[in-house]
Every structure is written in structure tokens, then in C-alpha cells.
Design a protein around this motif. Structure first.
Motif, PDB file in Angstrom:
ATOM      1  N   GLU A  79      -0.992  -0.198   8.372  1.00 18.68           N
ATOM      2  CA  GLU A  79      -0.689  -0.714   6.844  1.00 18.68           C
ATOM      3  C   GLU A  79      -0.782   0.461   5.994  1.00 18.68           C
ATOM      4  OE1 GLU A  79      -3.188  -3.272   3.993  1.00 18.68           O
ATOM      5  OE2 GLU A  79      -2.344  -4.644   5.471  1.00 18.68           O
ATOM      6  N   GLU A  80      -1.695   1.355   6.059  1.00 19.15           N
ATOM      7  CA  GLU A  80      -1.733   2.818   5.229  1.00 19.15           C
ATOM      8  C   GLU A  80      -0.456   3.389   5.400  1.00 19.15           C
ATOM      9  OE1 GLU A  80      -6.325   3.423   4.832  1.00 19.15           O
ATOM     10  OE2 GLU A  80      -5.442   3.895   6.555  1.00 19.15           O
ATOM     11  N   SER A  83       2.649   2.461   6.313  1.00 19.92           N
ATOM     12  CA  SER A  83       3.592   2.044   5.634  1.00 19.92           C
ATOM     13  C   SER A  83       3.598   2.329   4.062  1.00 19.92           C
ATOM     14  CB  SER A  83       3.431   0.264   5.952  1.00 19.92           C
ATOM     15  OG  SER A  83       4.579  -0.524   4.953  1.00 19.92           O
ATOM     16  N   ASP A  84       2.632   1.974   3.685  1.00 12.91           N
ATOM     17  CA  ASP A  84       2.075   2.435   2.047  1.00 12.91           C
ATOM     18  C   ASP A  84       2.584   3.794   1.719  1.00 12.91           C
ATOM     19  OD1 ASP A  84       1.403   1.639  -0.479  1.00 12.91           O
ATOM     20  OD2 ASP A  84      -0.669   2.610  -0.199  1.00 12.91           O
TER      21      ASP A  84
END
Length: 161
Positions: free
Chosen positions: A92-93, A95-96
Motif C-alpha cells: 500500500e505504501e 502504491s502510494d
């Protein structure tokens, strides 16, 4: 009919030779001038050139500042990409970080395109203003050349540049 031909011949001969006679009485006085050289050597030209050189330097300085901002945005995008490639962060990090990196790359591209159009506009404005100012100088010089030509008795003055 014979009288008509003789009269016509006489009139035609008189008309044919009258311009030659008039030209023999007065020779035209002709002068040439190199306007490019006059403009280049004119005292006002130096001041105008200095002014435009100053404007050109200001444009270069502003362009350098814009390039620094573009490079900073590009470097930040690269750092974000490098950070996203590390293994110790969550997906998730990652992707961010990739989203942020892509946004920074778009920002850098937009800044670069804006800078390019800004430079073109500034250069075009500078060139237009230079044409106007040098046109004024040329017009002033043409008036001076005309005055001198009339004072010297020249009938025609041609630009040889």
C-alpha cells in the motif's frame, strides 16, 4: 496625304528628341548610403543594444530559476520512485509512493512545457520590441540622410546595404 506624313514625322521627331534634350541640360546627382552600417554606428544604437542585452540576461536568469524548479520536481519524483522500490515497506505504501512519484513527474513535465512556452513568448516579445526600436532609429537616420542629401543637392539616394 504627303503633307500629313511630313507633319506627323516632324512632330514624332520633336517628341522623340525632346526628352534627350531635357536630360542633357541637367544631370541627376545620385548618392548611395549603407543603412545597415549607419544604424550599427549610430550613437543611439549602442544604448538600445545594451537595453536589449539587459532584458536578455533577465530572461536567462528567470529561465535558470524555472529550470531549478523543474529539476527539483524531477529529483523528488526519482527519490519517491527509489523509496517505492525498497522491500521493507508495504504494498500500500509502495502504491502510494508510485502515485506521488507519477504526480511529481507530471508536475515536472508541466513546469517544463510552461517554461518552454514562456521562453518563446519572452523571446518573441523581445524581438518585436527590438524591431520597433531599430525601426525608429532607421526612420530617424533616413530623415537625416534625406536632409543631408537635399542640402548637398542629390536628386536620388539609394540604400546599398
Amino acid at each position: 496625304m504627303n503633307v500629313f506624313r511630313q507633319t506627323f514625322s516632324l512632330v514624332a521627331t520633336a517628341l522623340f528628341f525632346s526628352p534627350l534634350h531635357a536630360q542633357e541640360e541637367k544631370d541627376d546627382k545620385i548618392a548611395t548610403v549603407n543603412m545597415q552600417r549607419l544604424v550599427a554606428d549610430f550613437h543611439k544604437t549602442k544604448a538600445v543594444n545594451e537595453t536589449f542585452a539587459k532584458y536578455g540576461e533577465e530572461i536567462k536568469l528567470e529561465d535558470a530559476e524555472r529550470m531549478k524548479a523543474i529539476k527539483a520536481a524531477d529529483d523528488e519524483a526519482k527519490k519517491l520512485q527509489q523509496a517505492a522500490k525498497e522491500n521493507n515497506i508495504s504494498s500500500e505504501e509502495k502504491s502510494d509512493l508510485f502515485r506521488q512519484s507519477t504526480a511529481k513527474q507530471r508536475e515536472a513535465r508541466a513546469l517544463f512545457e510552461e517554461r518552454s512556452s514562456w521562453v518563446k513568448r519572452k523571446q518573441a516579445a523581445l524581438n518585436d520590441q527590438a524591431k520597433i526600436e531599430f525601426g525608429k532609429i532607421r526612420k530617424e537616420l533616413m530623415g537625416i540622410v534625406q536632409e543631408v542629401g537635399e542640402a548637398e543637392g542629390y536628386d536620388y539616394i539609394f540604400d546599398r546595404s
